[in-house]
Write a protein that holds these residues in place. Structure first.
Motif, PDB file in Angstrom:
ATOM      1  N   VAL A   1      43.639  60.894  47.055  1.00 42.11           N
ATOM      2  CA  VAL A   1      43.182  61.892  48.595  1.00 42.11           C
ATOM      3  C   VAL A   1      42.139  60.792  48.670  1.00 42.11           C
ATOM      4  O   VAL A   1      41.824  60.717  49.575  1.00 42.11           O
ATOM      5  N   ALA A   2      42.979  59.449  48.134  1.00 47.29           N
ATOM      6  CA  ALA A   2      42.111  58.590  49.370  1.00 47.29           C
ATOM      7  C   ALA A   2      42.450  57.090  49.108  1.00 47.29           C
ATOM      8  O   ALA A   2      43.507  57.154  47.921  1.00 47.29           O
ATOM      9  N   ARG A   3      41.960  56.112  49.576  1.00 47.89           N
ATOM     10  CA  ARG A   3      42.641  55.212  49.248  1.00 47.89           C
ATOM     11  C   ARG A   3      42.362  54.139  48.024  1.00 47.89           C
ATOM     12  O   ARG A   3      41.461  54.494  47.278  1.00 47.89           O
ATOM     13  N   VAL A   4      43.019  53.646  47.227  1.00 48.30           N
ATOM     14  CA  VAL A   4      43.143  53.484  46.124  1.00 48.30           C
ATOM     15  C   VAL A   4      42.696  51.602  46.111  1.00 48.30           C
ATOM     16  O   VAL A   4      43.687  51.083  45.783  1.00 48.30           O
ATOM     17  N   GLU A   5      41.606  51.011  45.727  1.00 52.08           N
ATOM     18  CA  GLU A   5      41.381  49.692  46.012  1.00 52.08           C
ATOM     19  C   GLU A   5      41.896  48.725  44.494  1.00 52.08           C
ATOM     20  O   GLU A   5      42.242  47.902  45.158  1.00 52.08           O
ATOM     21  N   LYS A   6      41.493  49.487  43.699  1.00 46.61           N
ATOM     22  CA  LYS A   6      42.061  48.940  42.365  1.00 46.61           C
ATOM     23  C   LYS A   6      43.839  48.415  42.290  1.00 46.61           C
ATOM     24  O   LYS A   6      44.130  47.600  41.672  1.00 46.61           O
ATOM     25  N   ARG A   7      44.242  49.216  42.971  1.00 45.32           N
ATOM     26  CA  ARG A   7      45.926  49.297  43.155  1.00 45.32           C
ATOM     27  C   ARG A   7      46.285  48.949  44.543  1.00 45.32           C
ATOM     28  O   ARG A   7      47.728  48.808  44.675  1.00 45.32           O
ATOM     29  N   THR A   8      45.385  47.816  45.121  1.00 43.57           N
ATOM     30  CA  THR A   8      45.955  47.303  46.492  1.00 43.57           C
ATOM     31  C   THR A   8      45.664  45.443  46.674  1.00 43.57           C
ATOM     32  O   THR A   8      45.115  45.079  45.824  1.00 43.57           O
ATOM     33  N   TYR A   9      46.917  44.768  46.409  1.00 46.89           N
ATOM     34  CA  TYR A   9      47.154  43.251  45.686  1.00 46.89           C
ATOM     35  C   TYR A   9      47.378  43.063  47.528  1.00 46.89           C
ATOM     36  O   TYR A   9      47.989  43.207  48.717  1.00 46.89           O
ATOM     37  N   ILE A  10      46.752  41.488  47.125  1.00 47.23           N
ATOM     38  CA  ILE A  10      47.270  40.454  48.503  1.00 47.23           C
ATOM     39  C   ILE A  10      48.150  39.856  47.539  1.00 47.23           C
ATOM     40  O   ILE A  10      47.690  38.412  47.062  1.00 47.23           O
ATOM     41  N   ALA A  11      49.106  39.486  47.917  1.00 48.88           N
ATOM     42  CA  ALA A  11      50.408  38.953  47.003  1.00 48.88           C
ATOM     43  C   ALA A  11      50.179  37.206  47.232  1.00 48.88           C
ATOM     44  O   ALA A  11      51.587  37.027  48.391  1.00 48.88           O
ATOM     45  N   SER A  12      49.587  36.234  47.952  1.00 49.13           N
ATOM     46  CA  SER A  12      49.951  35.462  48.363  1.00 49.13           C
ATOM     47  C   SER A  12      50.465  34.091  47.338  1.00 49.13           C
ATOM     48  O   SER A  12      50.480  34.738  46.282  1.00 49.13           O
ATOM     49  N   GLU A  13      50.378  33.246  47.637  1.00 54.53           N
ATOM     50  CA  GLU A  13      50.980  32.321  46.634  1.00 54.53           C
ATOM     51  C   GLU A  13      50.057  32.077  45.256  1.00 54.53           C
ATOM     52  O   GLU A  13      50.977  31.659  44.765  1.00 54.53           O
ATOM     53  N   THR A  14      49.220  31.772  45.986  1.00 56.31           N
ATOM     54  CA  THR A  14      47.994  31.279  45.255  1.00 56.31           C
ATOM     55  C   THR A  14      47.134  32.197  44.990  1.00 56.31           C
ATOM     56  O   THR A  14      46.689  33.272  46.103  1.00 56.31           O
ATOM     57  N   GLN A  15      46.330  32.114  43.772  1.00 56.06           N
ATOM     58  CA  GLN A  15      45.558  33.164  44.097  1.00 56.06           C
ATOM     59  C   GLN A  15      43.862  32.887  45.034  1.00 56.06           C
ATOM     60  O   GLN A  15      43.658  34.131  45.525  1.00 56.06           O
ATOM     61  N   ASP A  16      43.878  31.493  44.958  1.00 62.02           N
ATOM     62  CA  ASP A  16      42.712  31.035  45.783  1.00 62.02           C
ATOM     63  C   ASP A  16      43.275  31.270  46.948  1.00 62.02           C
ATOM     64  O   ASP A  16      42.071  31.446  47.835  1.00 62.02           O
ATOM     65  N   ALA A  17      44.445  31.769  47.534  1.00 64.45           N
ATOM     66  CA  ALA A  17      44.758  31.865  48.960  1.00 64.45           C
ATOM     67  C   ALA A  17      44.444  33.708  48.848  1.00 64.45           C
ATOM     68  O   ALA A  17      43.937  33.713  50.539  1.00 64.45           O
ATOM     69  N   ALA A  18      44.456  34.849  48.081  1.00 64.57           N
ATOM     70  CA  ALA A  18      43.622  35.807  48.301  1.00 64.57           C
ATOM     71  C   ALA A  18      42.324  35.965  48.089  1.00 64.57           C
ATOM     72  O   ALA A  18      41.550  37.159  48.608  1.00 64.57           O
ATOM     73  N   GLY A  19      41.287  34.643  47.552  1.00 63.77           N
ATOM     74  CA  GLY A  19      39.991  35.319  47.050  1.00 63.77           C
ATOM     75  C   GLY A  19      39.373  36.455  46.540  1.00 63.77           C
ATOM     76  O   GLY A  19      40.519  36.883  45.340  1.00 63.77           O
ATOM     77  N   PRO A  20      38.106  35.525  46.005  1.00 66.06           N
ATOM     78  CA  PRO A  20      37.359  36.773  45.138  1.00 66.06           C
ATOM     79  C   PRO A  20      37.620  37.874  45.340  1.00 66.06           C
ATOM     80  O   PRO A  20      37.050  39.128  44.031  1.00 66.06           O
ATOM     81  N   THR A  21      37.455  38.413  46.317  1.00 64.37           N
ATOM     82  CA  THR A  21      37.540  40.210  46.524  1.00 64.37           C
ATOM     83  C   THR A  21      38.891  40.831  46.862  1.00 64.37           C
ATOM     84  O   THR A  21      38.967  41.878  46.837  1.00 64.37           O
ATOM     85  N   ASN A  22      39.821  40.177  46.767  1.00 62.33           N
ATOM     86  CA  ASN A  22      41.055  40.987  46.190  1.00 62.33           C
ATOM     87  C   ASN A  22      42.042  40.592  45.095  1.00 62.33           C
ATOM     88  O   ASN A  22      41.770  40.254  44.544  1.00 62.33           O
ATOM     89  N   ASN A  23      42.638  41.876  44.436  1.00 65.19           N
ATOM     90  CA  ASN A  23      43.206  41.887  43.422  1.00 65.19           C
ATOM     91  C   ASN A  23      44.634  41.563  44.030  1.00 65.19           C
ATOM     92  O   ASN A  23      45.010  41.042  45.153  1.00 65.19           O
ATOM     93  N   TRP A  24      45.090  40.485  43.170  1.00 67.15           N
ATOM     94  CA  TRP A  24      45.952  39.916  43.396  1.00 67.15           C
ATOM     95  C   TRP A  24      47.637  39.429  42.304  1.00 67.15           C
ATOM     96  O   TRP A  24      46.817  39.843  41.183  1.00 67.15           O
ATOM     97  N   MET A  25      48.304  39.030  43.148  1.00 71.41           N
ATOM     98  CA  MET A  25      49.552  39.100  41.873  1.00 71.41           C
ATOM     99  C   MET A  25      49.958  37.856  42.351  1.00 71.41           C
ATOM    100  O   MET A  25      50.238  38.004  43.893  1.00 71.41           O
ATOM    101  N   ASP A  26      50.768  37.220  41.037  1.00 73.85           N
ATOM    102  CA  ASP A  26      52.118  36.565  42.086  1.00 73.85           C
ATOM    103  C   ASP A  26      52.740  37.132  42.658  1.00 73.85           C
ATOM    104  O   ASP A  26      53.933  38.535  42.132  1.00 73.85           O
ATOM    105  N   PRO A  27      53.611  37.027  43.765  1.00 74.21           N
ATOM    106  CA  PRO A  27      54.329  37.643  44.635  1.00 74.21           C
ATOM    107  C   PRO A  27      55.974  37.750  44.126  1.00 74.21           C
ATOM    108  O   PRO A  27      56.223  39.034  44.167  1.00 74.21           O
ATOM    109  N   LYS A  28      56.785  36.767  43.150  1.00 74.64           N
ATOM    110  CA  LYS A  28      57.771  37.105  42.491  1.00 74.64           C
ATOM    111  C   LYS A  28      57.400  38.138  41.466  1.00 74.64           C
ATOM    112  O   LYS A  28      58.162  39.346  41.204  1.00 74.64           O
ATOM    113  N   GLN A  29      56.448  38.596  41.017  1.00 76.62           N
ATOM    114  CA  GLN A  29      56.265  39.724  39.544  1.00 76.62           C
ATOM    115  C   GLN A  29      56.013  41.059  40.328  1.00 76.62           C
ATOM    116  O   GLN A  29      56.893  41.916  40.024  1.00 76.62           O
ATOM    117  N   LEU A  30      55.532  40.834  41.300  1.00 75.44           N
ATOM    118  CA  LEU A  30      54.661  42.496  42.095  1.00 75.44           C
ATOM    119  C   LEU A  30      56.388  42.140  42.681  1.00 75.44           C
ATOM    120  O   LEU A  30      56.524  43.746  42.472  1.00 75.44           O
TER     121      LEU A  30
END
Ligand code: GTP
Ligand code: SPV
Ligand code: MN
Length: 609
Positions: A71-100
């Motif tokens: 019924v709405a956006r799911v922020e916990k399941r929303t990922y910014i899968a940049s190459e490094t976690q630092d590039a996604a920053g502290p406010t985004n969920n991050w996962m390694d792009p290959k693994q994701l």
């Protein structure tokens, strides 16, 4: 036209690969024609997924009910899968792009068996405009196709612009497989369980992979995924701004017009402000956009904004003839409703529509529902995040310039949120950089627009972009500062304001009537741009004098004083919270300039105490 006629080799190959993975029964190209739109709507009605509304009351309209979990956006399941976690920053969920990609590929495998794969070529922004970006969404949801046909420009014309080798942002989408076979049947779209939902962004390769949800921003991938999360990355690299902002045109009684944008968090009043009917005599407000703005400098050194969308995906509850007449008219025909209630004569109803529920309704869960006003615990008939999808062209207040490919010149930018205390009705930044500071500290009560954050609590939502920034938010703050420093003419930079329509009394009543009355604040903003408004300098910025804004009926002089005063102790609390809970999160990515503004604010507040 069908998929075989696609001339773009890269696109064809990419569709082929995704089809091989997901094994749909058929592949259909969304050509953007109204006949295909009608066919798709018929198909959803015949299959029981949608209900056609009463053609005498809501011509060309349908109602979809979603799975209760979707019924709405799911922020916990929303990922910014940049190459490094630092590039996604502290406010985004991050996962390694290959693994994701590995996890998602496993989920996509065979997920479209028994379904049709739709290919949606779409343009964000007027087709062929320099500012527009092209995407292609592959989806198994006819709901998504029809919504995208309203929200974006879809079809053959986009393929023509794309040619044989043009660039597009690839967007995969599937509603996914329910856990058990047959689950979610019976008039609601299927979706995957929460732990299988993924709304994924790969900023370096500019790809979007979405799985498991059919709802709004999770599934209409041109909107938050492309036009914000991926676009923020493009904007950073190319020197422009992609923002969660409305765009409006305001004209004074002398006929002079100005354009302004406004960033408020989800369900905090962008659609309403963009379509406002002023209560101040002689003033006029027209609509350019209600959710997203892309802003770039024009050759005259002015910042210009375009609305990349072609429709409104608006919040239904609270929308009435008195609160937002223009939205109601926009959504009175050719509109897709989601999760509102159905009346006995196949019309729609929701909480705050402006009249009592007529008779027996079917609520958004598909159950019979009879209004019982005495029962304060009665569950709402429409989901609080129920929405209408309506073509922007149907809006009575749509501005003539709304599709101008060069955009509209912006005089002012507003930030705001739901703040029952402390934040005054309006204050203005001292300059652009101070305005960036104000944007960076925006906080708001959480609304029903996202599923997994607690509604009602206050959270920081910088620039109303917390869920929508595709890279490290500290770097995004710096980008905003850089855009100001790079201004061809600092005099022409938009003025920046912080507004708050949501102040409450200790008894929990609204201190400010809001809606059309917000035009009184817009008038002051306009007059600040003209240099004619009365103002005072305060520790938090520039504010109207008490007599600079006419009081609406029902607002006492005392109320107005409260709305326009600086609550020193409240602001010192604010400073403390920013210093301890907000800014430290960004570490070395926090621009020093912003830390300096915070120090100065504290010093000025203490000096004024
Ligand atoms: P998204 O589409 O989620 O990005 O939201 P939005 O910012 O466009 O929010 P919208 O304008 O749809 O407003 C959401 C809710 O806020 C509705 O229930 C409105 O009735 C309510 N609202 C909007 N403006 C005002 C206002 O000035 N005062 C008060 N009290 N409520 C408002
Ligand atoms: C929002 O949540 O800010 C919306 C609705 O505008 S959605 O398209 O779902 O993002
Ligand atoms: Mn939004």
């Amino acid at each position: 036209m069908n998929v075989k006629d696609i001339k773009h080799a890269g696109l064809k190959k990419w569709i082929g690969e995704f089809a091989e993975l997901t094994t749909p029964d058929a592949i259909v190209l969304a050509d953007g024609s109204s006949s295909q739109y009608d066919e798709l709507i018929n198909l959803t009605v015949e299959s029981g997924l949608a209900t056609r509304l009463n053609p005498a009351k809501k011509p060309g309209c349908v109602l979809f009910l979603s799975d209760p979990s979707d019924v709405a956006r799911v922020e916990k399941r929303t990922y910014i899968a940049s190459e490094t976690q630092d590039a996604a920053g502290p406010t985004n969920n991050w996962m390694d792009p290959k693994q994701l990609k590995k996890e998602m590929t496993d989920l996509y495998r065979g997920c479209m068996k028994g379904r049709t794969l739709y290919v949606i070529p779409f343009s964000m922004g007027p087709i062929g405009s320099d500012i527009a970006k092209i995407g292609v969404e592959l989806t198994d949801s006819p709901y998504v196709v029809t919504n995208m046909m309203i929200m974006t420009r879809v079809g053959k014309k986009v393929l023509d612009v794309l040619g044989t080798d043009g660039y597009f942002v690839p967007c995969f989408h599937s509603v996914g497989k329910p856990l058990a076979e047959g689950e979610s049947d019976g008039g609601i779209w299927p979706c995957a369980p929460m732990e299988h939902k993924y709304i994924s962004h790969f900023p370096e390769t500019r790809e979007i992979w979405s799985y498991g949800s059919g709802y709004g921003g999770n599934a209409l991938l041109g909107k938050k995924c492309l036009a914000l999360r991926i676009a923020t990355v493009l904007a950073r690299d190319e020197g422009w701004l992609a923002e969660h902002m409305l765009i409006l045109k305001i004209t004074n009684p002398e006929g002079k017009s100005r354009f302004l944008t406004g960033a408020f968090p989800s369900a905090c009043g962008k659609t309403n402000l963009a379509m406002l009917i002023p209560t101040v005599p002689g003033w006029k407000v027209e609509t350019v956009g209600d959710d997203i703005a892309w802003m770039k400098y024009g050759s005259d050194g002015q910042l210009y904004a375009i609305n990349p969308e072609a429709g409104f995906f608006g919040v239904a509850p609270g929308t009435s003839a008195s609160s937002n007449y223009n939205a109601l008219v926009s959504a009175s025909s050719n509109t897709i409703f989601t999760n509102v209630a159905l009346t006995e004569d196949n019309d729609v109803w929701w909480e705050g529509i402006g009249y009592d529920a007529p008779g027996k309704l079917i609520d958004w869960n598909g159950n019979e529902w009879v209004q019982n006003k005495a029962d304060k615990t009665q569950k709402p008939a429409a989901h609080p995040n129920a929405r209408f999808t309506a073509p922007a062209s149907q809006c009575p207040s749509i501005a003539a310039e709304w599709e101008d490919p060069k955009g509209v010149p912006i005089s002012a930018i507003l930030f705001g949120g739901r703040r029952p205390h402390t934040i005054p009705l309006v204050h203005q930044s001292n300059d652009w950089s101070h305005g960036v500071f104000l944007g960076s500290i925006v906080g708001s009560e959480v609304t029903a627009a996202a599923l997994d954050v607690k509604a009602g609590t206050i959270r920081r939502d910088p620039f109303a972009m917390l869920p929508f920034c595709g890279y490290n938010m500290g770097d995004y703050f710096q980008h905003w500062l850089d855009v100001g420093h790079a201004a061809p003419d600092a005099e022409k930079l938009p003025k920046i304001f912080y507004v708050n329509w949501f102040r409450k009394t200790d008894e929990g009543k609204w201190l400010w009537p809001g809606f059309g009355e917000n035009s009184r604040v817009l008038k002051w903003v306009f007059e600040r741009c003209e240099g004619t408004a009365k103002y005072v300098k305060t520790p938090i910025g520039i504010m109207p004098t008490l007599d600079a804004i006419d009081r609406p009926v029902g607002v006492s002089e005392e109320d107005m004083k409260e709305l326009l005063s600086v609550d020193i102790d409240g602001w010192l609390e604010e400073v403390k919270d920013i210093r301890t809970n907000h800014y430290p999160m960004f570490g070395k990515h926090l621009p020093k300039e912003l830390a300096t503004f915070l120090d100065k604010l504290e010093a000025d507040l203490r000096a004024a105490k």
